[in-house]
Write an enzyme that holds these catalytic residues in place. Structure first.
Site, mmCIF file in Angstrom:
data_model
loop_
_atom_site.group_PDB
_atom_site.id
_atom_site.type_symbol
_atom_site.label_atom_id
_atom_site.label_comp_id
_atom_site.label_asym_id
_atom_site.label_seq_id
_atom_site.Cartn_x
_atom_site.Cartn_y
_atom_site.Cartn_z
ATOM 1 N N ASP A 22 0.818 -1.212 0.000
ATOM 2 C CA ASP A 22 0.000 0.000 0.000
ATOM 3 C C ASP A 22 0.853 1.264 0.000
ATOM 4 O O ASP A 22 0.638 2.178 0.810
ATOM 5 C CB ASP A 22 -0.948 0.013 1.209
ATOM 6 C CG ASP A 22 -1.764 -1.250 1.338
ATOM 7 O OD1 ASP A 22 -2.144 -1.809 0.302
ATOM 8 O OD2 ASP A 22 -2.018 -1.695 2.479
ATOM 9 N N GLU A 178 -11.304 0.651 -4.012
ATOM 10 C CA GLU A 178 -10.609 1.093 -2.803
ATOM 11 C C GLU A 178 -9.357 1.870 -3.197
ATOM 12 O O GLU A 178 -9.123 2.145 -4.365
ATOM 13 C CB GLU A 178 -10.244 -0.110 -1.927
ATOM 14 C CG GLU A 178 -9.373 -1.139 -2.625
ATOM 15 C CD GLU A 178 -9.217 -2.423 -1.845
ATOM 16 O OE1 GLU A 178 -9.859 -2.574 -0.791
ATOM 17 O OE2 GLU A 178 -8.443 -3.293 -2.281
#
Length: 500
Positions: A22, A178
């Site tokens: 991420d 997302e």
């Protein structure tokens, strides 16, 4: 990581190997800063610095105090700290993140990305996960979250300044829209998201609009990046962030994995940080090839010294690469109690327990080895390779014996043992990639043993690596190699980690 400057005008991917998922990036002048998720590990959110987008040095961990980061013992592995966004605005660094299971979304600031970072500003009205920060021309601060929805906040107080509203949510019917990031580039606001889930279906899509609130039109070439249904060695590609290079070029940092073995392919290092070039065609970003070797950027590269292979625990504080499970109480973990040694005092009885006293570092290479000199005269402890409480292997010394244990799901067994006199002993693990023998072959093997005084490595047991993979264990993390205490007090003189 100076080895990543390869001959022939190429650089190696991943640019930050091992469990560093991420990634979020920002540029300040000639410097680049990057932050990653850390899940159940403390300290949380590793922060890196680079001058060339290729060579990275860890500055620290943004969340390094209990007042910033609570990870309760009841919190399962792969909960905790999800998907930070790192930005620089108005002379400060801003970090917004979700603590899944304790606290929800929160915001931190710093004048120096190496720290100290502030205590958290809670964001009780910001829903969901994967929060993004963006400021428009009049100073309004927008938070965009997975789903995809958006709201205005006061970043100084955390107060919501209006209700959340839905935005564009990617390809109709796609799983898990997302990881949103919102940017003003030229005449448009671009909304970059991940979709398809963070497994093999992962991808990156983009839309654009004239205002930060939309409406957004999707790129006709979406997804602009995905490796789903291909034979490419890098898979699960997604959760990307855009950054501009010093020559005006654009680049993408994103997560991906390197599966090995047979079917379905097992990745063991977790999701890693990769780099890919971006060009612009008709006002849309076009992502270039994402491969294990990519063309080097055009600007001069600035390699950094490789991290020392051995940590002698001579400093009063541990290097920021060392992480612990959920907490690291000072009274249970010290380099000062016995100077030149790391002393661990047991709490939980084994790595099966959520309160195990453990200090580890991410496995960053597919082929590597670790060694440690351990004095178990006052307890039991040793060297472990951990994925979570239910998936770990370890070699443990204590009470005149060395034992190898394997925990795979609900099963725990002593695999091998060797009588040893009480006293310091060098324990080790060798991790070796394996070519597939058949469709079920695992990606690597882990050999645990004792190093003799003459340097000979005596293997006690060799275990298959697929059981310490995400495809078996589930979750979002990668392997962490470290030191632990199972009973009493255990002292470690040094620990080294080397790639092969």
């Amino acid at each position: 990581m100076s080895e990543q400057h390869q001959p022939g005008g190429t650089v190696a991917n991943p640019v930050i190997p091992g469990f560093h998922p991420d990634p979020s990036i920002c540029r300040v002048g000639d410097d680049y800063y990057l932050a990653c998720s850390s899940f159940e590990y403390f300290p949380g959110i590793p922060v890196f610095h680079s001058r060339d987008l290729v060579h990275w040095t860890q500055l620290g961990n943004a969340l390094d105090r209990p007042s910033q980061l609570r990870l309760p013992l009841g919190m399962p592995s792969s909960a905790g700290i999800y998907a930070p966004t790192l930005r620089h605005h108005d002379g400060r660094f801003w970090l917004i993140v979700t603590n899944v299971g304790d606290g929800g979304n929160m915001l931190f600031t710093a004048t120096d990305p190496a720290g100290p970072w502030s205590d958290p500003v809670p964001l009780p009205d910001v829903p969901g996960i994967d929060p993004d920060l963006a400021w428009d021309e009049d100073g309004t601060c927008w938070v965009t979250v997975a789903g995809i929805s958006q709201l205005r906040i006061d970043p100084h107080t955390g107060e919501a300044l209006g209700p959340a509203h839905r935005l564009w949510s990617g390809t109709p019917g796609a799983l898990a829209p997302e990881a949103p990031h919102l940017y003003r580039i030229g005449d448009y606001w671009y909304l970059l998201i991940a979709e398809g889930g963070t497994e093999r279906g992962h991808g990156v899509s983009v839309a654009r609009g004239r205002t930060p609130t939309g409406p957004f039109e999707p790129c006709p070439a979406n997804p602009i990046l995905t490796h789903r249904s291909t034979d490419r060695p890098i898979q699960n590609t997604g959760h990307a962030d855009l950054v501009q290079g010093p020559d005006g070029s654009w680049w993408l940092v994103l997560l991906g994995v390197r599966p090995g073995g047979g079917t379905p392919g097992w990745h063991v290092l977790g999701r890693e940080t990769f780099l890919a070039p971006v060009t612009w065609v008709d006002g849309w970003p076009v992502v270039g090839d994402l491969t294990p070797e990519i063309a080097a950027p055009t600007w001069p590269l600035q390699p950094v010294p490789a991290a020392p292979a051995r940590d002698d625990f001579d400093q009063p504080d541990l290097h920021p690469r060392w992480i612990s499970v959920r907490q690291r109480p000072a009274e249970l973990c010290s380099t000062k109690e016995r100077p030149g040694w790391l002393t661990l005092h047991a709490a939980g009885g084994s790595l099966d327990e959520p309160d195990v006293v453990f200090v580890g570092r991410r496995q960053q290479h597919l082929a590597c080895a670790a060694r440690t000199l351990v004095d178990p005269s006052e307890g039991h402890g040793g060297l472990a390779v951990r994925l979570d409480e239910s998936h770990h292997y370890e070699i443990e010394a204590g009470a005149g014996a060395v034992r190898v244990f394997a925990r795979i799901g609900p099963l725990r067994t002593e695999v091998a043992s060797l009588p040893m006199p009480t006293g310091p002993v060098v324990l080790g693990v060798e991790i070796t990639p394996q070519p597939p023998r058949d469709a079920r072959s695992g990606p690597d093997s882990l050999s645990f043993g004792v190093e003799e005084p003459d340097g000979t490595f005596a293997v006690l047991a060799t275990l298959e690596g697929r059981y310490l993979s995400t495809e078996v264990a589930g979750g979002f993390t990668g392997r962490v190699i470290g030191l632990y205490a199972a009973a009493g007090s255990v002292h470690f003189d040094w620990c080294d980690y080397r790639s092969h």
